[in-house]
Design an enzyme around this catalytic site. Structure first.
Site, PDB file in Angstrom:
ATOM      1  N   HIS A   1      65.235  -0.166  29.026  1.00  0.00           N
ATOM      2  CA  HIS A   1      66.253   0.319  28.099  1.00  0.00           C
ATOM      3  C   HIS A   1      67.332  -0.735  27.824  1.00  0.00           C
ATOM      4  O   HIS A   1      67.629  -1.050  26.687  1.00  0.00           O
ATOM      5  CB  HIS A   1      66.871   1.596  28.672  1.00  0.00           C
ATOM      6  CG  HIS A   1      67.791   2.309  27.740  1.00  0.00           C
ATOM      7  ND1 HIS A   1      67.334   3.074  26.701  1.00  0.00           N
ATOM      8  CD2 HIS A   1      69.138   2.351  27.686  1.00  0.00           C
ATOM      9  CE1 HIS A   1      68.371   3.564  26.047  1.00  0.00           C
ATOM     10  NE2 HIS A   1      69.477   3.148  26.622  1.00  0.00           N
TER      11      HIS A   1
ATOM     12  N   HIS B   1      77.185  -7.092  23.992  1.00  0.00           N
ATOM     13  CA  HIS B   1      77.354  -6.442  25.298  1.00  0.00           C
ATOM     14  C   HIS B   1      77.132  -7.381  26.471  1.00  0.00           C
ATOM     15  O   HIS B   1      77.569  -7.107  27.574  1.00  0.00           O
ATOM     16  CB  HIS B   1      76.420  -5.236  25.417  1.00  0.00           C
ATOM     17  CG  HIS B   1      76.803  -4.128  24.502  1.00  0.00           C
ATOM     18  ND1 HIS B   1      76.193  -3.937  23.285  1.00  0.00           N
ATOM     19  CD2 HIS B   1      77.743  -3.172  24.609  1.00  0.00           C
ATOM     20  CE1 HIS B   1      76.742  -2.899  22.685  1.00  0.00           C
ATOM     21  NE2 HIS B   1      77.681  -2.410  23.467  1.00  0.00           N
TER      22      HIS B   1
ATOM     23  N   HIS C   1      68.231  -2.523  23.595  1.00  0.00           N
ATOM     24  CA  HIS C   1      69.560  -2.835  23.117  1.00  0.00           C
ATOM     25  C   HIS C   1      69.641  -4.294  22.747  1.00  0.00           C
ATOM     26  O   HIS C   1      68.909  -5.127  23.253  1.00  0.00           O
ATOM     27  CB  HIS C   1      70.612  -2.546  24.214  1.00  0.00           C
ATOM     28  CG  HIS C   1      70.878  -1.098  24.403  1.00  0.00           C
ATOM     29  ND1 HIS C   1      72.080  -0.517  24.127  1.00  0.00           N
ATOM     30  CD2 HIS C   1      70.083  -0.097  24.860  1.00  0.00           C
ATOM     31  CE1 HIS C   1      72.030   0.765  24.410  1.00  0.00           C
ATOM     32  NE2 HIS C   1      70.832   1.035  24.851  1.00  0.00           N
TER      33      HIS C   1
END
Length: 109
Positions: free
Chosen positions: A73, A82, A108
Site C-alpha cells: 500500500h 510524502h 501511493h
C-alpha cells in the site's frame, strides 16, 4: 471476498516466470505514523505480519522466478511529497533486500 484494510492477508500470484506478492502495509505502517508498534495490535501483530510476509516472499523466491515483485500500500522509499515511510524502511526493506525482490510496487506517490 472483498479485501478490507487493514488486512493481514498476503496474496501470491505466479505465472510465466513472474511471482507477485501483494499485501497491505497498513499493518506495518498504519496511517503512516511513527507509532506503528502501538497501533493495530502492537508489536506482536507487527512481528506476526512480518513473518507471514517474509515466508510468502521466501516461498515465491524458492520457485526461482525470472522476476520477483512485491506490491504494498505505502511506498518504502519515495522522493515525492510524502517521502519515505520510515516504518517500512526499518521493517520491510531488509526483507525485500534479503529475498532479492526485483521491484516493489506501491499504491501511493
Amino acid at each position: 471476498d472483498e479485501w478490507k484494510m487493514p488486512s493481514a492477508e498476503v496474496y501470491t500470484i505466479q505465472s510465466q516466470g513472474v511471482a507477485i506478492i501483494c499485501f497491505d502495509t497498513a499493518i506495518l505502517a498504519p496511517w503512516e505514523t511513527h507509532a506503528t508498534r502501538d497501533v493495530l495490535g502492537g508489536e506482536d501483530l507487527v512481528e506476526a505480519a512480518l513473518k507471514v510476509i517474509d515466508d510468502a516472499i521466501a516461498q515465491a523466491a524458492a520457485t526461482q522466478p525470472n522476476w520477483l515483485f512485491v506490491a504494498g500500500h505505502y511506498p518504502v522509499r519515495s522522493n515525492a511529497e510524502h517521502g519515505d515511510t520510515l516504518q517500512l524502511v526499518e521493517l520491510l526493506l531488509p526483507i525485500l533486500r534479503k529475498r532479492r525482490v526485483d521491484i516493489y510496487f506501491c499504491g501511493h506517490e
